[in-house]
Design a protein around this motif. Structure first.
Motif, mmCIF file in Angstrom:
data_model
loop_
_atom_site.group_PDB
_atom_site.id
_atom_site.type_symbol
_atom_site.label_atom_id
_atom_site.label_comp_id
_atom_site.label_asym_id
_atom_site.label_seq_id
_atom_site.Cartn_x
_atom_site.Cartn_y
_atom_site.Cartn_z
ATOM 1 N N ARG A 19 47.992 45.923 25.598
ATOM 2 C CA ARG A 19 47.611 45.765 24.195
ATOM 3 C C ARG A 19 46.772 44.519 23.921
ATOM 4 N NH1 ARG A 19 53.246 47.572 21.091
ATOM 5 N NH2 ARG A 19 53.395 49.637 22.077
ATOM 6 N N GLN A 20 47.009 43.459 24.681
ATOM 7 C CA GLN A 20 46.273 42.232 24.407
ATOM 8 C C GLN A 20 45.119 42.007 25.376
ATOM 9 O OE1 GLN A 20 50.339 39.898 23.254
ATOM 10 N NE2 GLN A 20 48.478 38.679 23.195
ATOM 11 N N ILE A 21 45.274 42.441 26.606
ATOM 12 C CA ILE A 21 44.223 42.240 27.600
ATOM 13 C C ILE A 21 43.410 43.527 27.770
ATOM 14 C CG2 ILE A 21 43.735 41.342 29.917
ATOM 15 C CD1 ILE A 21 45.146 39.384 28.042
ATOM 16 N N HIS A 22 43.905 44.625 27.223
ATOM 17 C CA HIS A 22 43.196 45.919 27.206
ATOM 18 C C HIS A 22 43.039 46.534 28.593
ATOM 19 C CE1 HIS A 22 42.562 44.854 23.061
ATOM 20 N NE2 HIS A 22 41.865 43.783 23.397
ATOM 21 N N CYS A 23 44.049 46.346 29.429
ATOM 22 C CA CYS A 23 44.066 46.998 30.736
ATOM 23 C C CYS A 23 44.493 48.460 30.570
ATOM 24 C CB CYS A 23 45.037 46.291 31.683
ATOM 25 S SG CYS A 23 44.637 44.575 32.027
ATOM 26 N N ARG A 24 43.903 49.350 31.362
ATOM 27 C CA ARG A 24 44.225 50.774 31.276
ATOM 28 C C ARG A 24 44.723 51.351 32.602
ATOM 29 N NH1 ARG A 24 45.177 51.228 26.462
ATOM 30 N NH2 ARG A 24 44.961 53.493 26.533
ATOM 31 N N ASN A 25 44.521 50.634 33.674
ATOM 32 C CA ASN A 25 44.928 51.141 34.994
ATOM 33 C C ASN A 25 45.632 50.014 35.743
ATOM 34 O OD1 ASN A 25 45.254 52.754 37.216
ATOM 35 N ND2 ASN A 25 43.084 52.861 37.748
ATOM 36 N N LYS B 118 44.778 46.830 51.091
ATOM 37 C CA LYS B 118 44.854 48.256 51.414
ATOM 38 C C LYS B 118 44.304 49.097 50.259
ATOM 39 C CE LYS B 118 48.068 51.792 53.099
ATOM 40 N NZ LYS B 118 47.740 52.845 52.136
ATOM 41 N N ILE B 119 44.672 48.753 49.027
ATOM 42 C CA ILE B 119 44.179 49.486 47.861
ATOM 43 C C ILE B 119 42.657 49.369 47.758
ATOM 44 C CG2 ILE B 119 44.159 49.473 45.326
ATOM 45 C CD1 ILE B 119 47.168 48.762 45.495
ATOM 46 N N ALA B 120 42.126 48.185 48.073
ATOM 47 C CA ALA B 120 40.674 47.984 48.033
ATOM 48 C C ALA B 120 39.977 48.837 49.091
ATOM 49 C CB ALA B 120 40.346 46.505 48.226
ATOM 50 N N ASP C 70 40.348 52.256 41.746
ATOM 51 C CA ASP C 70 40.046 51.410 40.595
ATOM 52 C C ASP C 70 41.318 50.892 39.942
ATOM 53 O OD1 ASP C 70 37.309 51.777 40.856
ATOM 54 O OD2 ASP C 70 37.332 53.615 39.644
ATOM 55 N N PHE C 71 41.281 49.644 39.491
ATOM 56 C CA PHE C 71 42.381 49.062 38.721
ATOM 57 C C PHE C 71 41.830 47.882 37.942
ATOM 58 C CE2 PHE C 71 42.294 47.296 42.965
ATOM 59 C CZ PHE C 71 42.399 45.924 42.779
#
Length: 227
Positions: free
Chosen positions: A52-58, A110-112, A117-118
């Protein structure tokens, strides 16, 4: 470990029970008091803050072992925050680590490699978050412009790494003081020959501390510095 925990309420000296109080989480024993925070709520608020404050979605969840009570509660908070903000829970966004900085570092590498995407990361402890920061630095991921990172526990290193780490502040001093106060109360009751008091689980308030890993150029990084 389980056998050890089950015997904690049976400790005694010359037939007199030795009271025990746990810190951070209540074990499943009706005779053992505990002093802790609401870990599910803390994780929920941390992830909700990112949304809500930083607007992250993933948002990735770098978590401690699921078999641990704290791991389970923080996972519950992570999931609830996603659900209440209409974001999907993606199992591939949850990476079980082993508390260490290196495990957090390896998880992000590993994710990279998988080119996933994140834009946000919630870590179950600050040690793993430090490893995450290091991996992001090597991958040329800008913090917080590209990815915002939130730790948990607010240990001293959160204030001194660069960028400094936003985290859930756990009132460690107050936790120890309250545990000692409760221990004295229980000892007095036992010494008076009375039946042991009813179990208490004492909850303290946590706090989100914003630093540079979520807010660029934040100047409050030394707010809770103690070593």
């Amino acid at each position: 470990m389980r056998r050890y925990l089950d015997r904690l309420d049976k400790l005694n000296k010359k037939g007199t029970r030795i009271p025990v109080i746990t810190l951070e989480y209540p074990i499943n024993n009706k005779n053992i008091d505990a002093v802790t925070i609401d870990n599910e709520k803390a994780a929920y608020e941390a992830v909700t803050y990112l949304i809500r404050q930083i607007h992250c979605r993933n948002i990735l969840h770098i978590c401690i072992p699921f078999e641990h009570y704290l791991g389970q509660k923080r996972m519950e908070g992570y999931r609830r925050a996603l659900e209440e903000n209409a974001l999907p829970f993606l199992p591939e966004n949850v990476v079980e680590c082993d508390y260490t900085s290196y495990s957090g570092y390896k998880a992000i590498k590993k994710i990279a490699e998988e080119r996933r995407d994140f834009d946000g990361i919630f870590c179950d402890n600050d040690q793993m978050a430090v490893g995450v920061l290091k991996a992001c630095e090597e991958l040329h991921i800008r913090i917080p412009e590209d990815v915002a990172i939130m730790g948990n526990d607010d240990v001293f290193v959160a204030s001194v790494v660069s960028p400094s780490l936003s985290s859930i502040h756990v009132p460690k001093y107050e936790m120890g003081a309250l545990a000692m106060k409760r221990l004295v109360e229980v000892l007095k009751i036992i010494e008076a020959g009375q039946k042991g008091p009813k179990r208490k689980v004492l909850l303290l308030e946590h706090e989100i501390v914003e630093r540079e890993s979520t807010v660029k150029n934040n100047r409050e990084s030394l707010q809770y510095l103690s070593w």
